[in-house]
Scaffold this motif. Structure first.
Motif, PDB file in Angstrom:
ATOM      1  N   HIS A  31      23.198   2.756   9.220  1.00 44.11           N
ATOM      2  CA  HIS A  31      22.752   3.712  10.230  1.00 44.11           C
ATOM      3  C   HIS A  31      23.751   3.872  11.364  1.00 44.11           C
ATOM      4  O   HIS A  31      23.832   4.922  11.984  1.00 44.11           O
ATOM      5  CB  HIS A  31      21.404   3.280  10.838  1.00 44.11           C
ATOM      6  N   ILE A  32      24.483   2.809  11.672  1.00 47.95           N
ATOM      7  CA  ILE A  32      25.426   2.863  12.790  1.00 47.95           C
ATOM      8  C   ILE A  32      26.574   1.893  12.558  1.00 47.95           C
ATOM      9  O   ILE A  32      26.386   0.813  12.004  1.00 47.95           O
ATOM     10  CB  ILE A  32      24.721   2.550  14.136  1.00 47.95           C
ATOM     11  N   HIS A  47      32.620   3.163  21.101  1.00 52.34           N
ATOM     12  CA  HIS A  47      32.509   4.318  20.211  1.00 52.34           C
ATOM     13  C   HIS A  47      31.568   3.904  19.089  1.00 52.34           C
ATOM     14  O   HIS A  47      31.411   2.725  18.804  1.00 52.34           O
ATOM     15  CB  HIS A  47      33.893   4.668  19.648  1.00 52.34           C
ATOM     16  N   THR A  49      29.749   5.524  15.153  1.00 42.33           N
ATOM     17  CA  THR A  49      29.489   6.590  14.194  1.00 42.33           C
ATOM     18  C   THR A  49      28.188   6.253  13.494  1.00 42.33           C
ATOM     19  O   THR A  49      27.762   5.107  13.460  1.00 42.33           O
ATOM     20  CB  THR A  49      30.624   6.705  13.158  1.00 42.33           C
ATOM     21  N   ASN A  51      23.950   7.330  12.640  1.00 46.62           N
ATOM     22  CA  ASN A  51      22.731   8.013  13.059  1.00 46.62           C
ATOM     23  C   ASN A  51      22.811   8.412  14.527  1.00 46.62           C
ATOM     24  O   ASN A  51      23.102   7.590  15.394  1.00 46.62           O
ATOM     25  CB  ASN A  51      21.547   7.076  12.822  1.00 46.62           C
ATOM     26  N   LYS A  52      22.524   9.688  14.813  1.00 49.30           N
ATOM     27  CA  LYS A  52      22.666  10.230  16.170  1.00 49.30           C
ATOM     28  C   LYS A  52      21.894   9.428  17.216  1.00 49.30           C
ATOM     29  O   LYS A  52      22.426   9.089  18.278  1.00 49.30           O
ATOM     30  CB  LYS A  52      22.202  11.688  16.179  1.00 49.30           C
ATOM     31  N   ASP A  53      20.644   9.098  16.946  1.00 48.52           N
ATOM     32  CA  ASP A  53      19.828   8.356  17.909  1.00 48.52           C
ATOM     33  C   ASP A  53      20.369   6.942  18.137  1.00 48.52           C
ATOM     34  O   ASP A  53      20.395   6.451  19.259  1.00 48.52           O
ATOM     35  CB  ASP A  53      18.371   8.283  17.449  1.00 48.52           C
ATOM     36  N   VAL A  55      23.505   5.951  17.730  1.00 53.18           N
ATOM     37  CA  VAL A  55      24.773   6.078  18.455  1.00 53.18           C
ATOM     38  C   VAL A  55      24.507   6.307  19.942  1.00 53.18           C
ATOM     39  O   VAL A  55      25.110   5.651  20.795  1.00 53.18           O
ATOM     40  CB  VAL A  55      25.632   7.224  17.870  1.00 53.18           C
ATOM     41  N   GLU A  56      23.589   7.220  20.269  1.00 54.96           N
ATOM     42  CA  GLU A  56      23.266   7.486  21.676  1.00 54.96           C
ATOM     43  C   GLU A  56      22.718   6.243  22.362  1.00 54.96           C
ATOM     44  O   GLU A  56      23.067   5.951  23.507  1.00 54.96           O
ATOM     45  CB  GLU A  56      22.267   8.636  21.780  1.00 54.96           C
ATOM     46  N   SER A  57      21.879   5.485  21.669  1.00 54.26           N
ATOM     47  CA  SER A  57      21.320   4.255  22.213  1.00 54.26           C
ATOM     48  C   SER A  57      22.423   3.240  22.496  1.00 54.26           C
ATOM     49  O   SER A  57      22.447   2.595  23.544  1.00 54.26           O
ATOM     50  CB  SER A  57      20.302   3.674  21.229  1.00 54.26           C
ATOM     51  N   HIS A  68      20.438  -3.425  17.212  1.00 54.52           N
ATOM     52  CA  HIS A  68      19.895  -2.445  16.295  1.00 54.52           C
ATOM     53  C   HIS A  68      18.713  -3.045  15.553  1.00 54.52           C
ATOM     54  O   HIS A  68      18.816  -4.125  14.991  1.00 54.52           O
ATOM     55  CB  HIS A  68      20.967  -1.999  15.301  1.00 54.52           C
TER      56      HIS A  68
END
Length: 70
Positions: A31-32, A47, A49, A51-53, A55-57, A68
């Protein structure tokens, strides 16, 4: 699925020199893929890469306090 790169290089936002970020060990999760490194000028660069959520977290969390969970 290919493995993520172990090292990525970015331009430092502070001094504009190259800064290497290293893949951080998390779980065996796809996922990340979080990366972190410190520039020679002392600025932390993070930095990620994946899953969007997730990564933002990671990018919004205080340094060293992100984890995670599934």
């Amino acid at each position: 699925m290919s493995k993520p790169a172990r090292v990525l290089t970015f331009k430092c936002a502070n001094c504009e020199k190259p800064v290497k970020v290293f893949l951080q060990k998390v779980s065996a999760c796809s996922h990340i893929q979080p990366y972190q490194g410190v520039c020679g000028c002392g600025v932390l660069k993070r930095h990620a890469t994946g899953n969007k959520d997730a990564v933002e977290s990671y990018l919004a969390s205080p340094e060293g306090q992100w984890s995670h969970h599934h």
